[in-house]
Design a protein around this motif. Sequence first.
Motif, PDB file in Angstrom:
ATOM      1  N   ALA A  67       0.830  -1.207   0.000  1.00  0.00           N
ATOM      2  CA  ALA A  67       0.000   0.000   0.000  1.00  0.00           C
ATOM      3  C   ALA A  67       0.864   1.257   0.000  1.00  0.00           C
ATOM      4  N   GLU A  68       1.926   1.239   0.772  1.00  0.00           N
ATOM      5  CA  GLU A  68       2.800   2.410   0.845  1.00  0.00           C
ATOM      6  C   GLU A  68       3.432   2.707  -0.519  1.00  0.00           C
ATOM      7  N   LYS A  69       3.889   1.665  -1.204  1.00  0.00           N
ATOM      8  CA  LYS A  69       4.535   1.868  -2.503  1.00  0.00           C
ATOM      9  C   LYS A  69       3.535   2.327  -3.561  1.00  0.00           C
ATOM     10  N   ILE A  70       2.353   1.728  -3.572  1.00  0.00           N
ATOM     11  CA  ILE A  70       1.333   2.117  -4.564  1.00  0.00           C
ATOM     12  C   ILE A  70       0.851   3.530  -4.287  1.00  0.00           C
ATOM     13  N   GLY A  71       0.658   3.857  -3.000  1.00  0.00           N
ATOM     14  CA  GLY A  71       0.217   5.201  -2.654  1.00  0.00           C
ATOM     15  C   GLY A  71       1.216   6.264  -3.066  1.00  0.00           C
ATOM     16  N   PHE A  72       2.490   5.950  -2.950  1.00  0.00           N
ATOM     17  CA  PHE A  72       3.514   6.920  -3.357  1.00  0.00           C
ATOM     18  C   PHE A  72       3.435   7.200  -4.853  1.00  0.00           C
ATOM     19  N   VAL A  73       3.299   6.136  -5.660  1.00  0.00           N
ATOM     20  CA  VAL A  73       3.227   6.330  -7.106  1.00  0.00           C
ATOM     21  C   VAL A  73       1.927   7.032  -7.495  1.00  0.00           C
ATOM     22  N   GLN A  74       0.837   6.703  -6.821  1.00  0.00           N
ATOM     23  CA  GLN A  74      -0.412   7.414  -7.100  1.00  0.00           C
ATOM     24  C   GLN A  74      -0.212   8.915  -6.910  1.00  0.00           C
ATOM     25  N   PHE A  75       0.460   9.299  -5.828  1.00  0.00           N
ATOM     26  CA  PHE A  75       0.724  10.710  -5.561  1.00  0.00           C
ATOM     27  C   PHE A  75       1.754  11.298  -6.515  1.00  0.00           C
ATOM     28  N   ALA A  76       2.843  10.572  -6.740  1.00  0.00           N
ATOM     29  CA  ALA A  76       3.953  11.116  -7.522  1.00  0.00           C
ATOM     30  C   ALA A  76       3.636  11.215  -9.004  1.00  0.00           C
ATOM     31  N   VAL A  77       2.885  10.248  -9.531  1.00  0.00           N
ATOM     32  CA  VAL A  77       2.545  10.247 -10.952  1.00  0.00           C
ATOM     33  C   VAL A  77       1.251  11.014 -11.200  1.00  0.00           C
ATOM     34  N   GLY A  78       0.285  10.857 -10.299  1.00  0.00           N
ATOM     35  CA  GLY A  78      -0.898  11.708 -10.333  1.00  0.00           C
ATOM     36  C   GLY A  78      -2.035  11.288 -11.228  1.00  0.00           C
TER      37      GLY A  78
END
Length: 384
Positions: free
Chosen positions: A223-234
């Motif tokens: 979840a932490e890794k997916i959430g980061f990409v969701q935020f970073a890529v947008g």
Amino acid sequence: MTEGFNTRAIHAGQAFDPTTGAVVPPVYLTSTFAQDGIGGLRGGYEYGRGGNPTRDALQEQLAALENGTAAFSFSSGLAAEDSLIRALLQPGDHIVLGNDVYGGTYRLINRVLGPWGISHATADMADAASVEAAVAAGNGRTRFVWVETPSNPMMKITDIAALADTARAAGALLVVDNTFATPYLQNPLDLGADIVVHSTTKYIGGHSDVIGGAVVVKDAGLAEKIGFVQFAVGAVSGPLDAWLTTRGLKTLGVRMDRHSSNAKAVAAWLSEQAAVERVLYPGLADHPGHELAARQMKDFGGMVSVQLKGGEAAARKLAESTRVFTLAESLGGIESLMNYPSEMTHASVKGTELAVPENLVRLSVGIEDEADLLEDLDQALQGL
């Protein structure tokens, strides 16, 4: 007390508005949020790409219904898949795909992520030897085993628990595309899958008026890794899209009951027609995955594929001759749709081992009156 599916669908993430008492939470159509001083965030919100109350409500709802701990809402199903792969894989990694995977997924992995360094192999997910060979083709770099069940459009059923064991033995994660079944009919995380993906455009939205995708997990590290990409890529779902998806999700259970009921009737009727070579529907007793589907699904869903004795010409004519069934891309809406996959949804895999038979049409059976659906198919088949 454990709440039932429909109760969770209506109430998860849907607390009434504390200011006005509005029973339906508002749509937060804002790109940014006022701060009480530098770093003083109200409710943790600062910018819409990083978080929005409407999107968060949908994500809470999705996690509750898939029995996950975290869900992530994206701007489309393919955006969800792309973000998932980029979050957890790196160049040199390998994916094993079902050999009848959705054409858009194959195009993404083959033509977009392939040049980035992601390799893949396809397998018959019902054949353990085929899966093991595809895993071996990754030379120790297989990170995902990716399956649709039921599959699109061949309606194959895969044993999720058994495949989860196979993936785990290979050091890989099992990704299940649960779009056809929906969380109402099937919960892959409970059966051992690591990740669930959805095109929420389909049954979850349910009204053919919104595009979206989702990823759901149980593991906090994932979840932490997916959430980061969701935020970073947008590639996030917008507030109005999230609100429309939430509205659709609240009635998913009652809609899927009607979709399934109508599809059973359509599949049974088509099985008796002289022009029909084969009906692919897991609710039919002669479907090779019928018993497995009955064990791991609550019901058999609203998707039916049909192969016609008259070949490509008959399939094309049928697809263009219905009146209640609308010839269109997509699926899962309240209205019935007819699709010719070879030239529509799966045109990107034409000429490959994933190619769809040219005599096949795919029906997304809606929630109209059963008699009207059968009458429409009857008049269309009479013209072949």
